[in-house]
Scaffold this motif. Structure first.
Motif, PDB file in Angstrom:
ATOM      1  N   ALA A   1      -5.013   1.795  -4.132  1.00 13.88           N
ATOM      2  CA  ALA A   1      -5.363   0.530  -3.481  1.00 13.88           C
ATOM      3  C   ALA A   1      -4.294   0.119  -2.476  1.00 13.88           C
ATOM      4  O   ALA A   1      -4.605  -0.400  -1.397  1.00 13.88           O
ATOM      5  CB  ALA A   1      -5.555  -0.561  -4.531  1.00 13.88           C
ATOM      6  N   LEU A   2      -3.025   0.359  -2.821  1.00 16.38           N
ATOM      7  CA  LEU A   2      -1.957   0.046  -1.877  1.00 16.38           C
ATOM      8  C   LEU A   2      -2.043   0.947  -0.655  1.00 16.38           C
ATOM      9  O   LEU A   2      -1.894   0.490   0.490  1.00 16.38           O
ATOM     10  CB  LEU A   2      -0.595   0.205  -2.548  1.00 16.38           C
ATOM     11  CG  LEU A   2      -0.273  -0.722  -3.727  1.00 16.38           C
ATOM     12  CD1 LEU A   2       1.151  -0.465  -4.216  1.00 16.38           C
ATOM     13  CD2 LEU A   2      -0.460  -2.180  -3.370  1.00 16.38           C
ATOM     14  N   GLU A   3      -2.281   2.227  -0.877  1.00 18.60           N
ATOM     15  CA  GLU A   3      -2.366   3.182   0.237  1.00 18.60           C
ATOM     16  C   GLU A   3      -3.540   2.884   1.164  1.00 18.60           C
ATOM     17  O   GLU A   3      -3.497   3.197   2.349  1.00 18.60           O
ATOM     18  CB  GLU A   3      -2.494   4.607  -0.300  1.00 18.60           C
ATOM     19  CG  GLU A   3      -1.203   5.204  -0.817  1.00 18.60           C
ATOM     20  CD  GLU A   3      -1.323   6.682  -1.068  1.00 18.60           C
ATOM     21  OE1 GLU A   3      -0.399   7.422  -0.679  1.00 18.60           O
ATOM     22  OE2 GLU A   3      -2.337   7.113  -1.646  1.00 18.60           O
ATOM     23  N   ALA A   4      -4.591   2.278   0.632  1.00 25.90           N
ATOM     24  CA  ALA A   4      -5.764   1.966   1.453  1.00 25.90           C
ATOM     25  C   ALA A   4      -5.489   0.846   2.440  1.00 25.90           C
ATOM     26  O   ALA A   4      -6.224   0.671   3.424  1.00 25.90           O
ATOM     27  CB  ALA A   4      -6.941   1.591   0.554  1.00 25.90           C
ATOM     28  N   GLY A   5      -4.417   0.078   2.208  1.00 21.74           N
ATOM     29  CA  GLY A   5      -4.055  -0.989   3.117  1.00 21.74           C
ATOM     30  C   GLY A   5      -4.951  -2.205   2.965  1.00 21.74           C
ATOM     31  O   GLY A   5      -5.683  -2.364   1.990  1.00 21.74           O
TER      32      GLY A   5
END
Length: 694
Positions: free
Chosen positions: A679-683
């Motif tokens: 979820a963090l990597e998805a921005g």
């Protein structure tokens, strides 16, 4: 945009043997460099060689010291002197308030002789500029224990040094090569006493370029030649940009005075270690010195890192911000395994065997669960299993007490730090199962997942804490929850009983359920910050640091406690997590020389500040999840390496508001205690509003 020029590297440097405010050094270089420069303020032979409040200084020091508890190696001192020189190297004088201590630049003025000294450092070398304010000629004294002058050839001066706290190679050597820019007269080289050499100049302004190598004099000259194309100012600019590029990856803005500086001062610290221990040959191929075989080998290697300290905070940060660099680190770990037969525990420059556990396992599994370095995982699984099953006859390597752990399911009290070792080994067993699962090795995964339940063998339900157990299977008598040692590492039962990262739901259940678990956590933070010396037999600095903080037995001053504030949230008491984290950020950390509540340790505590300030924390490396806390900054934009941007917005970010009222991710409510790495990597945007009451 925050500028690297705003950083003062002296955060956490006001430390002594008796009490640590960080035990840091003001290091100048580039991120993950092979050498750093610093100011040395004493002539004493001590690992506490910098005092931020001292006006005396001995010179600038090439250093590789990761911690005063580990010591330095291949250190060299550069002392500016007037042309007439001194028979004995004097202790000089400078004004610390007028000096520049920046990540990329050091500048100070020696007041007695009126010599301005400016220096910068890169990966393997740097430059020092001297200027006499009175017009006298200059000399630069180079002093290093166990050093020798080699020769001068083609305007390049070569010295060797061989001083270190510990190494597998008793003849471990560093080559120091020096020259001056084209057009400047070559200095005369004079012997200046034992282990000291003077470079004597005929001018009132002089510049020296230097480079180091752990491979050979020839490699040192190659490293030095790579600086020739740059002027001094160009080198400063290049080294400055190396930091600024990282700083620009995270844009922090806040209306509180100095809060942005707090973030970037800690970001600087998080980018210092591990240090590079490989060099590039003429074709750019990496090669390093293997102190075990005493030969030069191909490939990457890193050093000056303790995985017990850093696996839980700084390494997870690298997986998010710099996965390519993380892959390099892992390559180095794998090379270390190939050369010693075991994965590394505490490197400086090679295995020092400090601290319990083989916590590099978490660094590996965290990459596996996040889909990183997949090409290395088959070899790593083999290396991790080897460490979990092979008894080393050298206690520096592998798992101490492994034979007993395999036989009993725990490390017995007769072995030092038995409880912490049991908990670390159980966690590492689970980490093996994570890597095995990523490779589709279901039987291996099941075996080590089952073995990870060994933490239960040292959990004492009568006290709801961990408790050492003897070889006969009995809990040791006279349990004291405030006593340090007695099976625990740098703490007691309160600091280490919650280190069941792999099975926190199981620990909650064993404690009596969520209500009983939360009650235990409240008991931990709300009791007096007192200690009993226990098996240590006397007061150590970590005890004093516990007592100095008004957070009961929490002891945020040391790594075992980093995850403790976040356990409330996992047990459905998020507001207590928010309150404790917010108060810690407000009161336990600053950018001052007294800025840390205990040993900062290779970027680990700095990374705790970064994670906690962003509003989430990697409680269980290897899970791919983070526990939500409370944001500390008005606005943060994280530019991720995949091209996405994660924006964190807190519109009513005031000190009096300790609790999260509402949190959304891309406009949708973000409920529960966790957020995934994916979820963090998805921005996108995480928006948090704070409230006065919990």
């Amino acid at each position: 945009m925050f500028s690297v020029d705003q950083i003062d590297t002296r955060t956490g440097t006001a430390s002594t043997y008796e009490f640590s405010h960080g035990n840091t050094l003001p290091l100048t270089g580039v991120p993950f460099g092979m050498n750093y420069l610093s100011v040395q303020t004493t002539q004493a032979d001590t690992p506490w060689w910098f005092d931020p409040h001292q006006t005396a200084f001995a010179g600038l020091r090439i250093t590789h010291q990761p911690s005063p508890w580990i010591g330095d190696y291949q250190h060299v001192l550069f002392t500016p002197l007037s042309g007439d020189g001194f028979a004995e190297t004097p202790l000089l004088t400078y004004d610390p308030k007028a000096a520049t201590f920046a990540p990329h630049l050091l500048h100070l003025t020696e007041q007695g002789q009126q010599i301005a000294m400016t220096a910068t450092a890169g990966l393997t070398g740097g430059a020092i500029r001297l200027h006499s304010l009175t017009g006298t000629t200059l000399r630069l004294r180079i002093t290093s224990p166990k050093s020798a002058y080699v020769n001068t050839e083609n305007n390049v001066i070569t010295l060797t040094t061989s001083n270190f706290s510990g190494s597998e190679d008793p003849d471990f050597t560093m080559w120091l090569t020096l020259t001056v820019p084209e057009g400047q007269p070559l200095p005369t080289v004079e012997a200046a006493g034992t282990d000291a050499t003077d470079l004597v100049f005929t001018t009132a302004t002089a510049e020296v370029r230097f480079a180091t190598s752990f491979l050979s004099a020839q490699q040192g000259k190659l490293n030095l030649s790579r600086l020739a194309q740059f002027s001094f100012d160009d080198l400063v600019a290049v080294h400055r940009e190396a930091w600024q590029t990282h700083f620009d990856q995270i844009e922090v803005s806040d209306h509180h005075a100095d809060r942005e500086n707090l973030f970037y001062a800690n970001f600087y610290r998080a980018l210092l270690f591990p240090m590079r221990f490989y060099e590039e040959d003429a074709k750019g191929a990496p090669q390093h010195y293997d102190t075990t075989s005493k030969t030069v080998r191909p490939g990457k290697l890193f050093t000056n890192i303790g995985f017990w300290d850093t696996y839980k905070s700084s390494f997870p940060l690298y997986t998010l911000l710099m996965p390519a660099q993380y892959h390099d680190f892992l390559e180095g770990c794998l090379n270390s395994f190939k050369e010693t037969g075991f994965l590394p525990r505490w490197l400086s420059p090679d295995e020092r065997g400090m601290m319990p556990g083989t916590m590099v396992d978490a660094v590996i599994a965290d990459a596996a669960v996040k889909g990183q370095a997949q090409d290395l995982m088959p070899q790593f699984l083999e290396a991790m299993i080897h460490g979990a099953e092979t008894i080393s006859h050298d206690p520096k390597y592998g798992r101490e007490g492994l034979a007993e752990y395999l036989e009993l399911g725990y490390v017995p009290a007769e072995i030092h730090e038995s409880v912490n070792k049991t908990l670390d080994y159980a966690y590492s067993d689970w980490l093996i199962s994570v890597v095995a699962t990523s490779l589709g090795k279901t039987e291996i995964a099941a075996k080590y997942a089952k073995r990870s339940e060994n933490w239960r063998n040292v959990f004492d339900p009568s006290v709801k804490l961990m408790h050492s157990k003897d070889k006969a299977g009995h809990f040791t008598p006279g349990f004291d929850d405030l006593a340090w040692g007695n099976g625990f590492t740098e703490g007691g039962a309160w600091q280490s009983s919650f280190a069941v990262y792999e099975d926190l739901p199981g620990l909650i259940e064993a404690t009596g359920g969520k209500d009983a678990f939360v009650e235990n956590l409240h008991k931990m933070v709300n009791q007096p910050a007192v200690y009993h010396v226990g098996s240590y037999g006397g007061t150590i600095h970590e005890m004093r640091e516990l007592a100095a903080q008004p957070f009961g037995q929490l002891a945020i001053s040391n790594q075992p406690s980093f995850h403790l504030p976040y356990l409330f949230a996992i047990a459905s008491d998020s507001h207590s997590t928010e309150l404790v984290v917010k108060q810690l950020l407000l009161h336990a950390f600053s950018t001052a020389p007294e800025g840390y509540p205990g040993d900062e340790d290779n970027g680990s505590m700095a990374s705790w500040v970064l994670w906690s300030g962003l509003g989430f924390y990697p409680v269980t490396p290897g899970s791919g999840k983070y526990v939500l806390g409370v944001p500390f900054f008005d606005h943060v934009a994280i530019h991720l390496p995949n091209g996405n941007t994660l924006t964190l917005t807190t519109p009513n970010n005031h000190d009096a508001l300790n609790f999260v009222g509402e949190r959304t991710l891309n406009g949708k409510p973000l409920n529960g205690p966790f957020i995934s790495h994916a979820a963090l990597e998805a921005g996108g945007e995480m928006r948090t509003t704070l409230q006065l009451l919990g």
